[in-house]
Design a protein around this motif. Structure first.
Motif, PDB file in Angstrom:
ATOM      1  N   VAL A  82       0.851  -1.200   0.000  1.00  0.00           N
ATOM      2  CA  VAL A  82       0.000   0.000   0.000  1.00  0.00           C
ATOM      3  C   VAL A  82       0.881   1.242   0.000  1.00  0.00           C
ATOM      4  O   VAL A  82       1.777   1.380   0.840  1.00  0.00           O
ATOM      5  CB  VAL A  82      -0.934   0.011   1.241  1.00  0.00           C
ATOM      6  CG1 VAL A  82      -1.784   1.282   1.254  1.00  0.00           C
ATOM      7  CG2 VAL A  82      -1.816  -1.237   1.257  1.00  0.00           C
ATOM      8  N   VAL A  83       0.637   2.129  -0.963  1.00  0.00           N
ATOM      9  CA  VAL A  83       1.415   3.375  -1.077  1.00  0.00           C
ATOM     10  C   VAL A  83       0.470   4.543  -1.326  1.00  0.00           C
ATOM     11  O   VAL A  83      -0.678   4.351  -1.744  1.00  0.00           O
ATOM     12  CB  VAL A  83       2.438   3.314  -2.243  1.00  0.00           C
ATOM     13  CG1 VAL A  83       3.433   2.187  -2.046  1.00  0.00           C
ATOM     14  CG2 VAL A  83       1.727   3.178  -3.592  1.00  0.00           C
ATOM     15  N   GLU A  84       0.978   5.750  -1.129  1.00  0.00           N
ATOM     16  CA  GLU A  84       0.194   6.954  -1.424  1.00  0.00           C
ATOM     17  C   GLU A  84       0.286   7.227  -2.936  1.00  0.00           C
ATOM     18  O   GLU A  84       1.312   6.953  -3.565  1.00  0.00           O
ATOM     19  CB  GLU A  84       0.751   8.123  -0.604  1.00  0.00           C
ATOM     20  CG  GLU A  84      -0.220   9.274  -0.407  1.00  0.00           C
ATOM     21  CD  GLU A  84      -0.289  10.200  -1.608  1.00  0.00           C
ATOM     22  OE1 GLU A  84      -1.386  10.742  -1.892  1.00  0.00           O
ATOM     23  OE2 GLU A  84       0.759  10.382  -2.263  1.00  0.00           O
ATOM     24  N   GLY A 122      -8.678   0.058   5.547  1.00  0.00           N
ATOM     25  CA  GLY A 122      -9.573  -0.620   4.607  1.00  0.00           C
ATOM     26  C   GLY A 122      -8.882  -1.156   3.363  1.00  0.00           C
ATOM     27  O   GLY A 122      -9.487  -1.878   2.565  1.00  0.00           O
ATOM     28  N   LYS A 123      -7.621  -0.790   3.180  1.00  0.00           N
ATOM     29  CA  LYS A 123      -6.886  -1.229   1.982  1.00  0.00           C
ATOM     30  C   LYS A 123      -6.096  -2.506   2.217  1.00  0.00           C
ATOM     31  O   LYS A 123      -5.569  -3.096   1.279  1.00  0.00           O
ATOM     32  CB  LYS A 123      -5.911  -0.132   1.536  1.00  0.00           C
ATOM     33  CG  LYS A 123      -6.569   1.188   1.216  1.00  0.00           C
ATOM     34  CD  LYS A 123      -7.341   1.106  -0.075  1.00  0.00           C
ATOM     35  CE  LYS A 123      -8.000   2.452  -0.376  1.00  0.00           C
ATOM     36  NZ  LYS A 123      -8.787   2.408  -1.604  1.00  0.00           N
ATOM     37  N   ILE A 124      -5.957  -2.898   3.478  1.00  0.00           N
ATOM     38  CA  ILE A 124      -5.162  -4.091   3.775  1.00  0.00           C
ATOM     39  C   ILE A 124      -6.019  -5.324   3.530  1.00  0.00           C
ATOM     40  O   ILE A 124      -7.144  -5.421   4.002  1.00  0.00           O
ATOM     41  CB  ILE A 124      -4.668  -4.046   5.238  1.00  0.00           C
ATOM     42  CG1 ILE A 124      -3.687  -2.886   5.383  1.00  0.00           C
ATOM     43  CG2 ILE A 124      -4.002  -5.375   5.622  1.00  0.00           C
ATOM     44  CD1 ILE A 124      -3.189  -2.671   6.783  1.00  0.00           C
ATOM     45  N   ARG A 125      -5.465  -6.267   2.769  1.00  0.00           N
ATOM     46  CA  ARG A 125      -6.222  -7.467   2.433  1.00  0.00           C
ATOM     47  C   ARG A 125      -5.445  -8.684   2.918  1.00  0.00           C
ATOM     48  O   ARG A 125      -4.211  -8.681   2.950  1.00  0.00           O
ATOM     49  CB  ARG A 125      -6.431  -7.516   0.916  1.00  0.00           C
ATOM     50  CG  ARG A 125      -6.953  -6.162   0.412  1.00  0.00           C
ATOM     51  CD  ARG A 125      -7.550  -6.257  -0.925  1.00  0.00           C
ATOM     52  NE  ARG A 125      -6.635  -5.959  -2.006  1.00  0.00           N
ATOM     53  CZ  ARG A 125      -7.041  -5.569  -3.212  1.00  0.00           C
ATOM     54  NH1 ARG A 125      -8.328  -5.437  -3.465  1.00  0.00           N
ATOM     55  NH2 ARG A 125      -6.162  -5.336  -4.170  1.00  0.00           N
ATOM     56  N   ASP A 126      -6.162  -9.698   3.301  1.00  0.00           N
ATOM     57  CA  ASP A 126      -5.490 -10.819   3.951  1.00  0.00           C
ATOM     58  C   ASP A 126      -5.355 -12.047   3.054  1.00  0.00           C
ATOM     59  O   ASP A 126      -4.999 -13.125   3.513  1.00  0.00           O
ATOM     60  CB  ASP A 126      -6.211 -11.196   5.254  1.00  0.00           C
ATOM     61  CG  ASP A 126      -7.637 -11.660   4.999  1.00  0.00           C
ATOM     62  OD1 ASP A 126      -8.028 -11.768   3.812  1.00  0.00           O
ATOM     63  OD2 ASP A 126      -8.356 -11.917   5.974  1.00  0.00           O
ATOM     64  N   GLY A 127      -5.650 -11.876   1.767  1.00  0.00           N
ATOM     65  CA  GLY A 127      -5.421 -12.998   0.861  1.00  0.00           C
ATOM     66  C   GLY A 127      -6.523 -14.046   0.896  1.00  0.00           C
ATOM     67  O   GLY A 127      -6.394 -15.085   0.270  1.00  0.00           O
ATOM     68  N   THR A 128      -7.610 -13.784   1.640  1.00  0.00           N
ATOM     69  CA  THR A 128      -8.705 -14.748   1.616  1.00  0.00           C
ATOM     70  C   THR A 128      -9.410 -14.665   0.271  1.00  0.00           C
ATOM     71  O   THR A 128      -9.397 -13.633  -0.393  1.00  0.00           O
ATOM     72  CB  THR A 128      -9.725 -14.484   2.740  1.00  0.00           C
ATOM     73  OG1 THR A 128     -10.043 -13.097   2.729  1.00  0.00           O
ATOM     74  CG2 THR A 128      -9.179 -14.895   4.079  1.00  0.00           C
ATOM     75  N   ALA A 129     -10.051 -15.764  -0.121  1.00  0.00           N
ATOM     76  CA  ALA A 129     -10.754 -15.864  -1.398  1.00  0.00           C
ATOM     77  C   ALA A 129      -9.835 -15.413  -2.518  1.00  0.00           C
ATOM     78  O   ALA A 129      -8.695 -15.843  -2.618  1.00  0.00           O
ATOM     79  CB  ALA A 129     -12.050 -15.071  -1.364  1.00  0.00           C
TER      80      ALA A 129
END
Ligand code: PLP
Length: 342
Positions: A82-84, A122-129
Motif C-alpha cells: 500500500v502506497v500513497e 480498509g486497503k489491507i487485504r489478507d489474501g482470503t478468497a
C-alpha cells in the motif's frame, strides 16, 4: 566577464560538494566493500544504525535502489504494497516493484500526501478468497510531490500499530526524513523507529553527491546485502562517497533548518499576488499554482531570467531551497518570479 548568476531551485539534489567535503572524501580510509568491507562505509553504517535507532544499516548508491531493496525484503511474488498515490515509489521508480519483484502497488489517494491508519486500514487485504495478500505499507516523510509535507509522530505510530496488528511491514521512504524531524522538533530516531525499514538520503538536503542508507533489523539487512548486489549496488571503494555522507551529518544537518526558513521567505514574497496561489510550505519545498497560464511558459521565462524551477503539473511550479542558495539569492529569485509572472 563572469557568467550570469543562475539560481537553481529545481531540487535540493543540485548542490555541489564543498571544498571541505571534497577534502573529507580525498582523505577517506578505503577498502573493497564487496570483498571484506570498506572501513569508512562501515563506520557510516554503524553511525546510521545508532542515529536512527535500528540494529543495522546498509549503504546504497541511491535512494531508489534502497527503496527497491526494501520492497524485495518485505514482499513475495504476487503480493501488494500500500502506497500513497503521489509517492516516489509509485511514480518515479520505473514500475520496478512490478518489474523486479512482481509486486502490485496499491495506491491510496490523499489530498495532502499523508497516509493515516484510517485511510490505510480498509486497503489491507489478507489474501482470503481471490484477494491478493498485502505485504507492507510504505509511507513517504516528508512527501516530495505533495510539497515536502510532514507526517507527524502520532500518525506514524498509528501506522506502525496497524502494520503490527496485521503482521506486515511498514517501510518509510525517508529521503527527506531529516527535514521532517527538524520540522517536528523530534530527533530522527523517534520517527525512524516507527518503520520496519527506513531509507534516508544524503544527496538531498545534506548536500552530498550520492548515497542513501537503509536501516532495519540485522536479519533483514543481511538479506539486503544480497539484494543490493543483484541490483548492481555492490560498490568497491564506496568510502569515497561514505566520507562525504559522514561529513554531512556533522556539518550540514543544521543548514536544513535554514532551508525551511528560506522556503518561508519564498512563500511570503509570492503570497498575495493575483494569478498565483502558494501552498504554505512545511519544510524546504514550495508549490505554486498559476491561474492564468501554463506552468511550462513561466518556467521558460524564468530560466531566461536566471531562475531555474520545476514544472509539477499543467499549472503548478515547484521551488526547492537547499544549501547551495543563500537567503538573498532566494529572495532575489522570488522577486524575479513575481516580476516575470506579472
Ligand atoms: C529523491 C527521492 C528518492 C530517490 O532517491 P535517488 O537517490 O534519487 O534514487 C526516493 N524517495 C523520495 C521521496 C525522493 O525524494
Amino acid at each position: 566577464m563572469s557568467p550570469p548568476l543562475v539560481i537553481d531551485l529545481r531540487s535540493d539534489t543540485v548542490t555541489l560538494p564543498s571544498d571541505a567535503m571534497r577534502k573529507a572524501m580525498a582523505e577517506a580510509q578505503l577498502g573493497d566493500d564487496v570483498l571484506d568491507g570498506d572501513p569508512t562505509t562501515k563506520r557510516l553504517e554503524s553511525r546510521l544504525a545508532e542515529l536512527l535507532g535500528h540494529e543495522a544499516a546498509l549503504f546504497f548508491p541511491t535512494g531508489t535502489q534502497a527503496n527497491q531493496a526494501a520492497l524485495s525484503l518485505h514482499s513475495v511474488l504476487g503480493t501488494e504494497v500500500v502506497v500513497e498515490a503521489g509517492s516516489h515509489l509509485l511514480n518515479h521508480e520505473q514500475a520496478a516493484a512490478a518489474a523486479f519483484w512482481g509486486v502490485h502497488l496499491r495506491e491510496v489517494d490523499t489530498s495532502d500526501g499523508i497516509l493515516t491508519a484510517e485511510l490505510v486500514r480498509g486497503k489491507i487485504r489478507d489474501g482470503t478468497a481471490d484477494f491478493p495478500l498485502t505485504a507492507a505499507i510504505s509511507i513517504e516523510n516528508t512527501h516530495s510531490a505533495a510539497g515536502g509535507k510532514v507526517t507527524d509522530l502520532v500518525t506514524m505510530r498509528g501506522l506502525r500499530d496497524l502494520a503490527d496488528a496485521n503482521g506486515i511491514a511498514l517501510h518509510i521512504d525517508g529521503a527527506r526524513l531529516w527535514n521532517a524531524a527538524i520540522a517536528l522538533g523530534e530527533p530522527p530516531h523517534r520517527l525512524a523507529q516507527c518503520g520496519t525499514t527506513v531509507m534516508v538520503s544524503f544527496s538531498k538536503g545534506l548536500g552530498c553527491p550520492a548515497g542513501s542508507c537503509l536501516v532495519g533489523s540485522k536479519d533483514l539487512l543481511q538479506r539486503a546485502v544480497r539484494v543490493r548486489r543483484s541490483l548492481g549496488g555492490g560498490m568497491r571503494q564506496s568510502g569515497v562517497l561514505a566520507a562525504a555522507c559522514f561529513y554531512s551529518l556533522d556539518h550540514n544537518m543544521d543548514s536544513m533548518r535554514d532551508d525551511h526558513d528560506k522556503a518561508q521567505v519564498v512563500a511570503e514574497i509570492l503570497a498575495d499576488h493575483p494569478r498565483m496561489t502558494v501552498v504554505k510550505p512545511d519544510t524546504n519545498i514550495v508549490m505554486m499554482d498559476l491561474s492564468d497560464r501554463p506552468a511550462r511558459d513561466l518556467e521558460g521565462l524564468l530560466a531566461e531570467a536566471g531562475v531555474r524551477v520545476s514544472v509539477y503539473g499543467p499549472r503548478r511550479l515547484r521551488f526547492v531551497t537547499h544549501l547551495g542558495v543563500s537567503h538573498s539569492e532566494v529572495s532575489h529569485a522570488a522577486e524575479t518570479i513575481v516580476g516575470v509572472a506579472a
